[in-house]
Design an enzyme around this catalytic site. Sequence first.
Site, PDB file in Angstrom:
ATOM      1  N   ARG A   1       0.866  -1.177   0.000  1.00  0.00           N
ATOM      2  CA  ARG A   1       0.000   0.000   0.000  1.00  0.00           C
ATOM      3  C   ARG A   1       0.901   1.224   0.000  1.00  0.00           C
ATOM      4  O   ARG A   1       2.112   1.107   0.133  1.00  0.00           O
ATOM      5  CB  ARG A   1      -0.924  -0.004   1.233  1.00  0.00           C
ATOM      6  CG  ARG A   1      -0.164  -0.017   2.527  1.00  0.00           C
ATOM      7  CD  ARG A   1      -1.033   0.052   3.772  1.00  0.00           C
ATOM      8  NE  ARG A   1      -0.152  -0.088   4.930  1.00  0.00           N
ATOM      9  CZ  ARG A   1      -0.551  -0.018   6.180  1.00  0.00           C
ATOM     10  NH1 ARG A   1      -1.822   0.178   6.457  1.00  0.00           N
ATOM     11  NH2 ARG A   1       0.305  -0.137   7.167  1.00  0.00           N
TER      12      ARG A   1
ATOM     13  N   CYS B   1       2.352   7.402  -6.731  1.00  0.00           N
ATOM     14  CA  CYS B   1       3.110   8.624  -6.993  1.00  0.00           C
ATOM     15  C   CYS B   1       2.125   9.788  -7.116  1.00  0.00           C
ATOM     16  O   CYS B   1       1.255   9.769  -7.994  1.00  0.00           O
ATOM     17  CB  CYS B   1       3.893   8.463  -8.292  1.00  0.00           C
ATOM     18  SG  CYS B   1       4.938   9.883  -8.609  1.00  0.00           S
TER      19      CYS B   1
ATOM     20  N   GLU C   1      -1.739   7.897   6.854  1.00  0.00           N
ATOM     21  CA  GLU C   1      -0.310   8.112   7.140  1.00  0.00           C
ATOM     22  C   GLU C   1       0.468   8.529   5.895  1.00  0.00           C
ATOM     23  O   GLU C   1       1.376   7.806   5.431  1.00  0.00           O
ATOM     24  CB  GLU C   1       0.302   6.861   7.766  1.00  0.00           C
ATOM     25  CG  GLU C   1      -0.285   6.531   9.125  1.00  0.00           C
ATOM     26  CD  GLU C   1       0.411   5.367   9.818  1.00  0.00           C
ATOM     27  OE1 GLU C   1       1.084   4.562   9.147  1.00  0.00           O
ATOM     28  OE2 GLU C   1       0.284   5.264  11.047  1.00  0.00           O
TER      29      GLU C   1
ATOM     30  N   CYS D   1       9.047   9.563  -4.851  1.00  0.00           N
ATOM     31  CA  CYS D   1       8.941   9.058  -6.221  1.00  0.00           C
ATOM     32  C   CYS D   1       9.979   9.751  -7.100  1.00  0.00           C
ATOM     33  O   CYS D   1      10.108  10.970  -7.076  1.00  0.00           O
ATOM     34  CB  CYS D   1       7.531   9.316  -6.733  1.00  0.00           C
ATOM     35  SG  CYS D   1       7.298   8.720  -8.407  1.00  0.00           S
TER      36      CYS D   1
ATOM     37  N   GLU E   1      -5.171   5.894  16.015  1.00  0.00           N
ATOM     38  CA  GLU E   1      -4.785   4.486  16.207  1.00  0.00           C
ATOM     39  C   GLU E   1      -3.997   4.411  17.511  1.00  0.00           C
ATOM     40  O   GLU E   1      -2.825   4.787  17.561  1.00  0.00           O
ATOM     41  CB  GLU E   1      -3.918   3.987  15.042  1.00  0.00           C
ATOM     42  CG  GLU E   1      -4.635   4.027  13.708  1.00  0.00           C
ATOM     43  CD  GLU E   1      -3.790   3.518  12.536  1.00  0.00           C
ATOM     44  OE1 GLU E   1      -2.735   2.893  12.785  1.00  0.00           O
ATOM     45  OE2 GLU E   1      -4.184   3.757  11.391  1.00  0.00           O
TER      46      GLU E   1
ATOM     47  N   TRP F   1       4.228  -7.764  12.201  1.00  0.00           N
ATOM     48  CA  TRP F   1       3.781  -8.112  10.848  1.00  0.00           C
ATOM     49  C   TRP F   1       4.149  -9.572  10.601  1.00  0.00           C
ATOM     50  O   TRP F   1       3.378 -10.450  10.923  1.00  0.00           O
ATOM     51  CB  TRP F   1       4.399  -7.148   9.828  1.00  0.00           C
ATOM     52  CG  TRP F   1       3.575  -5.899   9.639  1.00  0.00           C
ATOM     53  CD1 TRP F   1       2.561  -5.448  10.455  1.00  0.00           C
ATOM     54  CD2 TRP F   1       3.648  -4.962   8.561  1.00  0.00           C
ATOM     55  NE1 TRP F   1       2.017  -4.294   9.943  1.00  0.00           N
ATOM     56  CE2 TRP F   1       2.655  -3.971   8.786  1.00  0.00           C
ATOM     57  CE3 TRP F   1       4.452  -4.856   7.422  1.00  0.00           C
ATOM     58  CZ2 TRP F   1       2.462  -2.901   7.895  1.00  0.00           C
ATOM     59  CZ3 TRP F   1       4.248  -3.786   6.550  1.00  0.00           C
ATOM     60  CH2 TRP F   1       3.263  -2.826   6.787  1.00  0.00           C
TER      61      TRP F   1
END
Length: 702
Positions: free
Chosen positions: A146, A150, A185, A191, A341, A349
């Site tokens: 995710r 760009c 976020e 890029c 959050e 993860w």
Amino acid sequence: MKQLWIRVVCGLMCVYFLAGLALRGQQAPAGKPFDLIEWNGGKFIYGADYYPEAWDESQWEKDATLMQAAGINFVRMGEFAWAKMEPQEGHFDFAWLDRALKVLNAHGIRAVLGTPTASPPAWLYAKYPDIAAMDEKGVRYRYGSRRNYCVHNSDFLAATTRIVTAMAEHFKDHPGVIGWQIDNEVGGPKCFDPASRAAFQAWCQRKYHTLDALNAAWGTIFWGHTYHDWQEIPLPWNTLYDTHNPSLALDFDRFQSDSMHTYVDVQVAILRKIGSHQAITHNEMGMYSEIDYYDLNRSLDFVAWDNYPMGKEDYSHYARQALAHDLMRGSKDNQNFMIMEQEGGLPGWAAFQGRQAPAALYRVWAYQSVAHGADGVCYFRWRTSRYGTEQYWEGILDQDSYRNSRYFMVARTGKELGQLTPLLHGSKVVSPVAMLVSPDSRWAQQIQPGVEDFQYERLMHDYYDAFRRLGVSVDVAFPPSDLSAYRIIVAPALCVTDQNLVNKLTAYVKNGGTLILTFRSGVKDEDNVVTESTLPGPFAEIAGVAIHEFDPQINEEQEVLGPGESSFPARTWSDILDPTTAKVVATYGKGYYAGKPAVTENSTGKGWVYYVGTESKSPFFYDRMIALAAKKSLVALNQKIPTGVEVAVRQKAGKKIVFVLNYTGTEQTVPLDIAYQNALTGKTEPMDAQIPAYEVKILTER
Ligand code: GAL
């Protein structure tokens, strides 16, 4: 017709995006402070991040019932559901979200909807592969994670416009949707594709107008890197030993931050144009350095951020989160904020990060947020995902929905916050001191740290943690913040400055403020070019010192004698100070410059400037420094707060609400200035307050 209209809006938005980069900084200053509790119908915001799209609909009613029973009155939803909202280009389905909202609203739960742009659908990448960001080596990111889009890609901007427009039209009048979170976020990856390069060149052109001005500002005479055409300007690459022109690199960092801000603004403008009066926020990342949050927050109604205290560290190191809270509060002039959050379980993860904390500690962390100015706490996430990357990132419930110890902790805290709402409503953090964080200096020293061991954040913590150990509330100020009310300001490694900031700090000191400057102050101008003046450059006069020699510390072999009789290890850097008007507070202990000044104190106007030429790993050195400055500026200290216990204060109508937070596994005794009343039990607490392990006490003045 509608399609045509959307295309027109998309076109306008692309133009707006490019123009917006030039408009940065021209937005109106924030008006009246946003009242989060009023916004949530008079309730303290207490919530969970909820992903109804990932669970069978039969589960929703059970979830809403359990949430309501735990005091939850708020959810954030939708921020990763683009593929479900727009399953095919231009075809929208919000019916499932309507149904989820209906169930939640019926249980008194209001929602903030995330615009889902952080996770574009697979069909969008397949059709427009160039929406993916390109890394420095020229490789485009692959689909499957995710946030790897760009923002300079016109197809991505058009797709953004389409989904945000459709969402805004559908939900703008929904009574159960009280706000929007833009994206999720925002930040990297940077890029490096041709579209970004063209955007950077255009940004430079708007900033400098002429190539002569750009060449002069960047000092392109060095190595003959002079530009004769805007299209020659490259994107920088940086490693410690292969740095690009640091002036170009700093502008590129500013451009990146600006680009993300403009991308957020594009979405804000759509929501407003379509007539949404719901509040707009974004979930930010505390100490994250790539975005100038003060700038970003100009367009948002209030600050929200994502607070994950649990790391592999000792839990008693509470100051890491405390500073992040204070920075987030400071990024919108100290208005109260919310946690979008809040850690609700063990993170991880591919693997869990560390060991499970006792459930009670999650409650202490939630109260830490409140103590630092949060008027809302929303846990990530309601239930741990069964699928995907975050199977090992716990929510409140685990996948089996069993009411575990974290659920009961959440329920207990929810009940308490309901009880505390009248007390908390309208209260805020008021601090006598501030840490000045300079995004420009931070970026400049990421580009060129000067010495490998230099860490901006660590230097902030050196001072910040000492204030907190001594029971002093701290704000974090940004260069545009109003500094006038602070008694002490610490400006760590203020390497890059401009004349405005120099004037502001000079006036602050002359009017009676105490300023603590450190090594690497006043080294460069706003173009990231080294000053021709003797260091500390524009601060030499107020600091009353000149620096003719310095010694980068590679092996941490130096020591500093003082303040007082003690000696402390010194690291990172040694400025060898030559006082002009300043008094010596500490000297170096070793080597060829032993006995030379390391720390000075200068009286200037009605105020004081301390110049600290080195860094120490000893917390006692900083306790001493703060004690010196506090004495000059009459800031009260509490020398007896036990390690691992935080005392944080909100104020209302001149009265204190004191949060005593015990992050340790043992009972602690905390001496306080008066006997307070316990806000939850109504009982008077002794001045030597006893705080059980992993507990919190909320105390009020009678
Ligand atoms: C946050 C992010 C969430 C979730 C969480 C846990 O940074 O906003 O969507 O991914 O981390 O990994």
